[in-house]
Design an enzyme around this catalytic site. Sequence first.
Site, short mmCIF file in Angstrom:
data_model
loop_
_atom_site.label_atom_id
_atom_site.label_comp_id
_atom_site.label_asym_id
_atom_site.label_seq_id
_atom_site.Cartn_x
_atom_site.Cartn_y
_atom_site.Cartn_z
N ASP A 56 39.79 19.94 80.32
CA ASP A 56 38.73 20.75 80.93
C ASP A 56 38.08 21.63 79.87
OD1 ASP A 56 37.09 22.36 82.40
OD2 ASP A 56 38.69 23.34 83.53
N GLU A 134 43.52 30.65 49.73
CA GLU A 134 44.70 31.48 49.47
C GLU A 134 44.89 32.40 50.68
OE1 GLU A 134 43.91 33.55 45.83
OE2 GLU A 134 43.35 31.71 44.77
N GLU A 136 46.78 35.03 53.07
CA GLU A 136 47.74 36.13 53.11
C GLU A 136 48.10 36.43 54.56
OE1 GLU A 136 46.10 38.43 49.10
OE2 GLU A 136 45.32 38.95 51.08
N GLU A 191 53.08 39.80 48.46
CA GLU A 191 51.78 40.33 48.07
C GLU A 191 51.86 41.85 47.82
OE1 GLU A 191 48.72 40.41 47.25
OE2 GLU A 191 48.51 38.28 46.83
N GLU A 198 51.94 35.75 50.56
CA GLU A 198 50.91 34.75 50.30
C GLU A 198 51.57 33.45 49.92
OE1 GLU A 198 47.73 33.98 46.78
OE2 GLU A 198 47.35 35.80 47.95
N HIS A 247 40.96 34.12 50.20
CA HIS A 247 40.11 33.79 49.06
C HIS A 247 39.86 32.28 49.07
CE1 HIS A 247 41.72 37.59 46.83
NE2 HIS A 247 40.95 37.89 47.87
N ARG A 318 37.15 41.16 39.11
CA ARG A 318 37.73 40.96 40.44
C ARG A 318 37.11 41.85 41.51
NH1 ARG A 318 42.43 37.97 40.96
NH2 ARG A 318 43.23 37.13 39.01
N GLU A 335 35.16 31.11 43.53
CA GLU A 335 36.05 31.75 44.49
C GLU A 335 35.29 32.81 45.27
OE1 GLU A 335 40.41 33.90 44.33
OE2 GLU A 335 38.84 34.68 43.01
N ARG A 337 35.56 35.67 47.82
CA ARG A 337 36.72 36.50 48.12
C ARG A 337 36.64 37.25 49.45
NH1 ARG A 337 39.89 37.73 43.85
NH2 ARG A 337 40.12 39.94 44.39
#
Length: 446
Positions: A56, A134, A136, A191, A198, A247, A318, A335, A337
């Site tokens: 359904d 990645e 977490e 982490e 992670e 990430h 970063r 990447e 993030r």
Amino acid sequence: MVNGNPVTKEDVLQAVTENDVKFIRTQFTDTLGMIKSWAIPAEDLEGAFENGVMFDGSSIEGFTRIEESDMVLMPDPTTFRLLPWRPKEGAVARIIGDVYRPNGKPFEGDPRYVLKQAVAKAEEMGFTMNTGPELEFFLFELDEKGHPTTNLTDKGGYFDFAPLDKAQDVRRAIDFALEDMGFKIEASHHEVAPSQHEINFRFGDVLNTCDNIVTFKYVVKSIAYHMGYYATFMPKPLYGVNGSGMHSNQSLMKDGKNAFYDPETPDQLSTTAKQYIAGLLKHVRDFAAITNSTVNSYKRLVPGYEAPIYCTWSASNRSSLIRIPSSRGIGTRVELRSPDPACNPYLAFAAMLLAGLDGIKNELEAPASTDVNIFKLTEEDRKVRGIDSLPADLKEAIDCMSGSSFVKEAMGEHVFENYLTAVNAQWDDYKAQVSQWEIDTYLSIL
């Protein structure tokens, strides 16, 4: 069989017999990414491959209205996996399916179908997409009734080991279960935040990777609960510590080579890579409601906790929204993030892929790399540099998405409209709540 995993219907039926499988849990996700599952007896599986399994659709978030509710789930044999934590005698397996209408046409509201359409557009341009997420998550204690709490299981930090990482046995059990289900684990560690973990698995083509994300979350939660813990992918369950991200590493392959790699440029990034980055930056605010789909997502995206909020890219910084890891050659990748693990991976990666392809198709030019700590720049500095920021909350993200012709085309009208309805309902419910912070702040003074 490929690497020991079934590929065809015949492979699956043989595995069912050889492993004494009694029940198969069929699975798919609703619009917001919640896993939907029910079990069918093993003897019904061959018929399910031929005719599908009726359900359904009107009971599923974002699917259909009551007057057009009949849906059919067609199992994908490549996704068949045994559940290793269940008994071997009378075993249980899992299989992911594609949703169809009764007339045999793919259902446009199926998130897996949306990603398949994006993959087809990439193939028309000669590309295939590889991704390596990645994820977490937090491991918390259960109370005496088996309900989840936010009580810490450890006070460990980044890469800590026992005795600070007291949940390492749970993580090890998760690693073993994932490997039994065909995952190639590349890293598994504690982490930054207490009780945060992670586990990274090997990159692969985008559709299989999104299937693996769904499987990963299912396995992590199941193993943790069996061992007396509660695993949550909530982006920000604790105040004052880092939240959980997803990430999202991504690259495009063309003619068997990494299309993002060019050894002749100073940074060894190709024009295709720069255009892909430009496409992500152009549309990232518009699809934020998809990659960051909850009210809680935006509690993670604040300064001071390593989460990116400014729309820049860098090969070394970063604090940028988009980071280019140092690996080159086949490992060259972009990447992003900002996504978090609460998102629907099929829709999130469809949005990322199509944004990057838009950059390539229209030959967009990426801004200069931002190689300073953006969090240390003043608001005026960021304005001068033309640095925009992600939406500050779900409401701003909804507004960005609702006005985006790109996201509407990427998701298709059905998903676009139903997704906005769902997240708007979430926001409306949230804004009507009275939080403990408001009680603590105002009750005694007003």
